[in-house]
Design a protein around this motif. Sequence first.
Motif, mmCIF file in Angstrom:
data_model
loop_
_atom_site.group_PDB
_atom_site.id
_atom_site.type_symbol
_atom_site.label_atom_id
_atom_site.label_comp_id
_atom_site.label_asym_id
_atom_site.label_seq_id
_atom_site.Cartn_x
_atom_site.Cartn_y
_atom_site.Cartn_z
ATOM 1 N N UNK A 1 -28.417 57.634 -11.232
ATOM 2 C CA UNK A 1 -29.811 58.077 -11.138
ATOM 3 C C UNK A 1 -29.885 59.554 -10.762
ATOM 4 N N UNK A 2 -29.133 59.944 -9.749
ATOM 5 C CA UNK A 2 -29.101 61.350 -9.364
ATOM 6 C C UNK A 2 -28.558 62.225 -10.475
ATOM 7 N N UNK A 3 -27.555 61.710 -11.190
ATOM 8 C CA UNK A 3 -26.993 62.459 -12.301
ATOM 9 C C UNK A 3 -27.984 62.670 -13.429
ATOM 10 N N UNK B 1 -27.945 57.032 2.821
ATOM 11 C CA UNK B 1 -26.799 56.816 1.941
ATOM 12 C C UNK B 1 -27.219 56.894 0.478
ATOM 13 N N UNK B 2 -28.391 56.374 0.162
ATOM 14 C CA UNK B 2 -28.896 56.425 -1.201
ATOM 15 C C UNK B 2 -29.099 57.877 -1.647
ATOM 16 N N UNK B 3 -29.669 58.675 -0.775
ATOM 17 C CA UNK B 3 -29.849 60.098 -1.088
ATOM 18 C C UNK B 3 -28.496 60.776 -1.306
ATOM 19 N N UNK B 4 -27.532 60.438 -0.470
ATOM 20 C CA UNK B 4 -26.204 61.019 -0.596
ATOM 21 C C UNK B 4 -25.577 60.633 -1.936
ATOM 22 N N UNK B 5 -25.743 59.366 -2.328
ATOM 23 C CA UNK B 5 -25.210 58.917 -3.616
ATOM 24 C C UNK B 5 -25.852 59.692 -4.764
ATOM 25 N N UNK B 6 -27.152 59.871 -4.717
ATOM 26 C CA UNK B 6 -27.834 60.609 -5.772
ATOM 27 C C UNK B 6 -27.342 62.047 -5.849
#
Length: 336
Positions: free
Chosen positions: A231-233, A133-138
Amino acid sequence: MNIETALRSKINSRTKPVGSLGKLEEIAFKIGRIQQTLTPELRNPAILVFAADHGIADEGVSPCPKEITHQMVMNFIHGGAGINVFARQHGINLKIIDAGVDFDFPAGSGVVDAKLGRGTCNMLYQPAMSIETCRMAMERGAEFVRQEFDHGCNVIGFGEMGIGNTSPASLLLHKFAGIPLEECVGRGAGHDEAGVRHKCDVLRRVAEKYNPATPLEILATFGGFEIAMMCGGVLEAKRLNMLIIADGFIATSAFLTAYEMQPGILENTLFSHSSDEKGHLLMLEYLQGDPILHLNLRLGEGTGVALAYPLVRSALIFLNEMAGFEEAGVHDVSKK
């Protein structure tokens, strides 16, 4: 002559004593170096505001009820919040994104649906989110940045909304910088001394419960949907070589996490302000950030970005429009 030398020469040759425009000169130099040009420009500025709820809020770590998250998002959409008025004032495009609010926004409301859940898990009992889920959010955060870039944006800021989100920000600072937790935890939305002690006690139990190793694991364990998307952004904005402007404590926790994954993000980052939330100054010191403003802000939402933006513009206006000594027929005082 390389671009850095050429930029210094141009900055110093404007009709002013060397260094007399202070921090504006450093901002102009930084943006020129990012864009590799003596005539840098800012195009289609944007602020992405990510909103999400937090399971840890159930433990009384915020004095505000969780419902304020979705109520404030609706205020954003109606144009009545601090970030709305400042973004309008300075011509900044604003996008409001539901990263994981515990509320169903009506169709057509103007809220961008990127919901990953109705808030993170209560990390007193389990990690805030899974690694997947964290990867998906990023990745979702990165996609929103790509969308702005594809529309001609080259300067982007990040804001947030989420009751309880100073708690994940405090934990991320504690874990990444190794700073004692009690120094990382502040009043948030307005705790009294007893509230701060309770918050610190809860977060100490959380911090002692887990021992994640990598930055991604730390973000998944202690972060929030909105922090992970920011963070991903940030990482994507760096990849696209955009100018990136950080906001306050919570937003900077996303920059801190991105820094632990890729230290090079600092080459493209300006820190808009130094927050009145005590952990923010510690973050800035850890990141060696030099904030543009010192206004005792602690609103979040990206308001610091919007307030600092006109000064960033001024830095480029002086570089691009101010006369040089030779063209103005003024004796160059920098030359002895």
